[in-house]
Design a protein around this motif. Structure first.
Motif, PDB file in Angstrom:
ATOM      1  N   TRP A 189      30.384-101.711 -44.680  1.00 38.08           N
ATOM      2  CA  TRP A 189      29.206-102.585 -44.774  1.00 38.08           C
ATOM      3  C   TRP A 189      29.174-103.440 -43.522  1.00 38.08           C
ATOM      4  CZ3 TRP A 189      25.547-101.379 -47.791  1.00 38.08           C
ATOM      5  CH2 TRP A 189      24.628-102.301 -48.333  1.00 38.08           C
ATOM      6  N   ILE A 197      22.277 -96.194 -38.493  1.00 33.82           N
ATOM      7  CA  ILE A 197      21.134 -95.646 -39.230  1.00 33.82           C
ATOM      8  C   ILE A 197      19.981 -95.346 -38.263  1.00 33.82           C
ATOM      9  CG2 ILE A 197      19.359 -96.150 -40.970  1.00 33.82           C
ATOM     10  CD1 ILE A 197      21.526 -97.830 -42.436  1.00 33.82           C
ATOM     11  N   ARG A 241      17.061-102.337 -39.726  1.00 32.21           N
ATOM     12  CA  ARG A 241      17.737-101.428 -40.660  1.00 32.21           C
ATOM     13  C   ARG A 241      18.862-102.135 -41.425  1.00 32.21           C
ATOM     14  NH1 ARG A 241      13.727 -99.594 -39.693  1.00 32.21           N
ATOM     15  NH2 ARG A 241      13.179 -97.491 -39.019  1.00 32.21           N
ATOM     16  N   LEU A 245      18.889-102.107 -45.343  1.00 35.40           N
ATOM     17  CA  LEU A 245      20.085-101.624 -46.046  1.00 35.40           C
ATOM     18  C   LEU A 245      20.519-102.651 -47.090  1.00 35.40           C
ATOM     19  CD1 LEU A 245      22.380 -99.528 -46.309  1.00 35.40           C
ATOM     20  CD2 LEU A 245      23.619-100.794 -44.558  1.00 35.40           C
ATOM     21  N   GLN A 246      20.575-103.913 -46.662  1.00 38.02           N
ATOM     22  CA  GLN A 246      21.032-104.946 -47.594  1.00 38.02           C
ATOM     23  C   GLN A 246      20.049-105.170 -48.736  1.00 38.02           C
ATOM     24  OE1 GLN A 246      22.158-108.237 -45.056  1.00 38.02           O
ATOM     25  NE2 GLN A 246      24.168-107.326 -44.673  1.00 38.02           N
ATOM     26  N   SER A 252      17.218 -96.053 -46.169  1.00 42.70           N
ATOM     27  CA  SER A 252      18.348 -96.617 -45.437  1.00 42.70           C
ATOM     28  C   SER A 252      19.642 -96.406 -46.209  1.00 42.70           C
ATOM     29  CB  SER A 252      18.133 -98.109 -45.196  1.00 42.70           C
ATOM     30  OG  SER A 252      17.030 -98.293 -44.345  1.00 42.70           O
ATOM     31  N   ILE A 253      19.554 -96.566 -47.505  1.00 41.30           N
ATOM     32  CA  ILE A 253      20.736 -96.329 -48.347  1.00 41.30           C
ATOM     33  C   ILE A 253      21.188 -94.875 -48.195  1.00 41.30           C
ATOM     34  CG2 ILE A 253      21.502 -96.109 -50.749  1.00 41.30           C
ATOM     35  CD1 ILE A 253      21.404 -98.971 -50.109  1.00 41.30           C
ATOM     36  N   TRP A 256      22.836 -94.376 -44.876  1.00 41.40           N
ATOM     37  CA  TRP A 256      24.152 -95.032 -44.926  1.00 41.40           C
ATOM     38  C   TRP A 256      25.162 -94.155 -45.691  1.00 41.40           C
ATOM     39  CZ3 TRP A 256      26.063 -97.164 -49.698  1.00 41.40           C
ATOM     40  CH2 TRP A 256      27.258 -97.881 -49.572  1.00 41.40           C
ATOM     41  N   SER A 284      30.886-102.845 -49.331  1.00 44.36           N
ATOM     42  CA  SER A 284      29.504-102.759 -49.816  1.00 44.36           C
ATOM     43  C   SER A 284      29.424-103.095 -51.309  1.00 44.36           C
ATOM     44  CB  SER A 284      28.960-101.358 -49.600  1.00 44.36           C
ATOM     45  OG  SER A 284      29.706-100.425 -50.348  1.00 44.36           O
TER      46      SER A 284
END
Ligand code: ARG
Length: 609
Positions: A189, A197, A241, A245-246, A252-253, A256, A284
């Motif tokens: 993470w 990404i 990104r 992601l967050q 994006s997930i 990742w 993560s």
């Protein structure tokens, strides 16, 4: 089976002891009772028991060293009593114990303990009958955070040390019946994923439908880093990104996950080769808990503004280095994830012990985390134990940081391959390839290679740096895995070649008593019975080199025994004319103890080598 407790009851009201406590702990309880009854006002004095290292049998096997301290304490109360007299009183107040043959006063005021041969013989018989059993300890729920490499980056020799030490600690603690949680705190993470990404989107636009063929993730990482540093537009997209992601935006997930999977596969092959079992719970995992720990700390008034960042001091003195809990851009840090993780582990996983197996370079980080966790009442030092099991760096034979000839970091897979190559050469140089079947040779080769790499790491005090040298670790003399594995194989072959069947030990024990008449038989027996003391010491101090030293001692003491005590007698023609059953049993007990230690140390013995 007759336990020590039962035996001691038979001996008449001796201390009630769990059957599997260690010799030192047993003696602590015996002398604890002696102190309490001879000097009730000092009943809480910690008992000092030390093994006697003298080779001279006249000093006994263990020693109680409390008399001098008690004499001082009495003096403070105005009573003058010589340590020797105190020792005599202690001796007189020791409850009878099946472990003790006799007690003697020596020197300035030592009480020397001579172990009982009957006890030793019966303990060894039990060991052969029921297998090596763990000593009795207070059970804990312990999480071991180890290995913990970072996605898209090289798993380096530092992670290798953490992996080896962590695995062995888990095995030790599991053997002691603790409830062990093996955790891989994967670095999966953080902001570097933004650029990974963004780069993936450009290089493999079809990544949502087709797994991208990234074979070299390090290279991929380097490329994306280069673009990140040089290309403004790319940099912007990378940042966006991170945010998506967050937030959990599906594309994006997905990207990742794809990247993580490439690393994961690589790590897994290393784990399989080295027989490591570990459960992934990467950084993560704590994303939502980072949000809540920040709120928690804010609510306690522990966060302070510092040039746009939110920091937290480890204690009220506000000295040392504060943790960065929230960056000025709102992002979280390594500190945030460790605060969230320690809270999760103590409050949700309900651990009462956490062990972090991480290089010594991070000791300030962990000290700060521990203090901050205490300050925020996440950690209660009265009920929780936390340890940073730190270790030094790996050096090359030139004494400098471990690198390849060209100066690159060493790939772990290459390192293991090299180990295999070298161990095969070693076996061939001994002509073993001519006697072993191909499968036996392969087993021996792997056992040697991986065994050496693990053992040379474990056998040094982990805190110091250590020099990685295949030549050294493959030596067949001294405290090396090769020496231990060869000795073990030799011990196993004794019973196998004696012409009788020793596979059913409980049956044989019905007809054979273990005799400890010869000085070397007795020495071997006492050495083997130190196992519980050593295991307890290792788990208290979290050092495995004590166990390695013990294995080495067992092997050398065994060799002394074998050199002076015939197990099998042969006539001039080489025919077996007599088999000493008791001694074969001692060989088997030695093998059983070594096998258990080897398991903890990750060594895989093979029956032929
Ligand atoms: N990923 C980190 C590194 O490679 C190690 C993590 C150790 N565990 C922890 N809870 N911080 O340095």
């Amino acid at each position: 089976k007759k336990s020590i407790a039962e035996e001691s009851n038979a001996a008449g009201g001796a201390p009630k002891l769990k059957e599997s406590s260690s010799i030192t702990e047993h003696l602590e309880s015996v002398f604890g009772q002696a102190i309490a009854s001879a000097f009730p006002e000092f009943r809480d004095t910690p008992v000092i028991i030390a093994p006697v290292n003298s080779t001279s049998a006249k000093f006994g096997d263990y020693q109680c060293n409390n008399a001098m301290g008690l004499s001082k304490k009495l003096k403070e109360k105005g009573i003058s009593k010589a340590p020797r007299d105190i020792a005599t009183e202690l001796k007189g107040h020791c409850p009878p114990s099946p472990l003790i043959e006799k007690l003697e006063i020596a020197g300035a005021g030592f009480v020397n303990v001579f172990l009982s041969k009957d006890y030793a013989a019966s303990a060894l018989s039990n060991l052969l009958r029921y297998g090596v059993e763990p000593p009795e300890v207070k059970k804990r729920r312990v999480l071991v955070d180890f290995s913990s490499p970072n996605i898209a980056k090289q798993m380096h020799v530092g992670h290798l040390r953490s992996t080896i030490i962590g695995e062995s600690l888990c095995r030790l603690l599991e053997f002691l019946q603790h409830d062990v949680i093996r955790t891989n705190h994967l670095g999966d993470w953080g902001t570097q994923f933004g650029m990974l990404i963004a780069h993936l989107e450009d290089r493999f636009p079809n990544y949502l439908n087709e797994s991208p063929p990234i074979s070299d993730l390090q290279l991929f990482y380097k490329e994306s880093k280069k673009r990140f540093d040089e290309d403004e537009e790319f940099k912007k997209r990378a940042y966006s990104r991170v945010v998506s992601l967050q937030k959990g935006v599906p594309n994006s997930i997905k990207a990742w996950e794809l990247i993580c999977n490439v690393s994961r596969k690589e790590f897994q092959t290393i784990y399989e080769r080295l027989d490591i079992s570990i459960k992934e719970r990467g950084e993560s995992f704590y994303q939502s808990r980072m949000l809540s720990v920040v709120e928690y700390l804010r609510g306690k008034g522990l966060l302070e503004e510092d040039e746009g960042r939110k920091i937290m001091w480890p204690d009220d003195t506000k000295t040392g280095i504060p943790l960065t809990i929230v960056k000025s851009d709102g992002g979280f840090t390594y500190d945030t994830s460790d605060m969230a993780a320690i809270r999760y582990r103590l409050e949700e996983e309900l651990c009462d012990w956490i062990i972090y197996v991480v290089d010594a370079g991070q000791s300030t980080h962990f000290n700060t985390i521990f203090k901050a966790a205490e300050r925020s009442t996440i950690l209660n030092p009265l009920t929780h134990r936390v340890d940073h099991v730190q270790f030094g760096v790996v050096l090359g034979e030139d004494g400098k940081k471990f690198k390849t000839r060209s100066g690159d970091t060493v790939k772990l897979a290459d390192l293991l391959d090299e180990g295999l190559k070298r161990s095969l050469l070693q076996l061939e140089s001994r002509g073993r390839d001519k006697v072993l079947t191909p499968q036996e040779l392969k087993d021996a080769q792997e056992s040697l290679a991986y065994g050496c790499i693990k053992y040379s790491d474990l056998c040094h005090n982990r805190i110091s740096d250590y020099i990685f040298s295949f030549d050294k670790m493959l030596e067949d003399r001294g405290n090396t895995a090769v020496y231990l594995l060869y000795t073990y194989t030799r011990i196993c072959s004794i019973a196998r070649n004696c012409g009788e069947d020793f596979s059913n030990l409980p049956e044989i024990l019905k007809k054979t008593n273990i005799v400890l008449a010869h000085e070397k038989e007795w020495k071997l027996a006492k050495t083997l019975l130190k196992l519980h003391d050593i295991l307890i010491k290792c788990s208290k101090e979290l050092f495995l080199h004590f166990l390695c030293e013990f294995c080495f001692e067992v092997c050398t003491v065994f060799t002394e025994f074998y050199d002076s005590c015939y197990c099998i007698e042969k006539n001039k023609q080489g025919d077996i004319i007599a088999v000493n059953h008791s001694r074969i049993l001692l060989c088997e007990a030695t093998a059983a103890v070594l096998r258990q230690c080897f398991y903890i140390l990750g060594l895989k013995p093979v029956s032929k080598m």
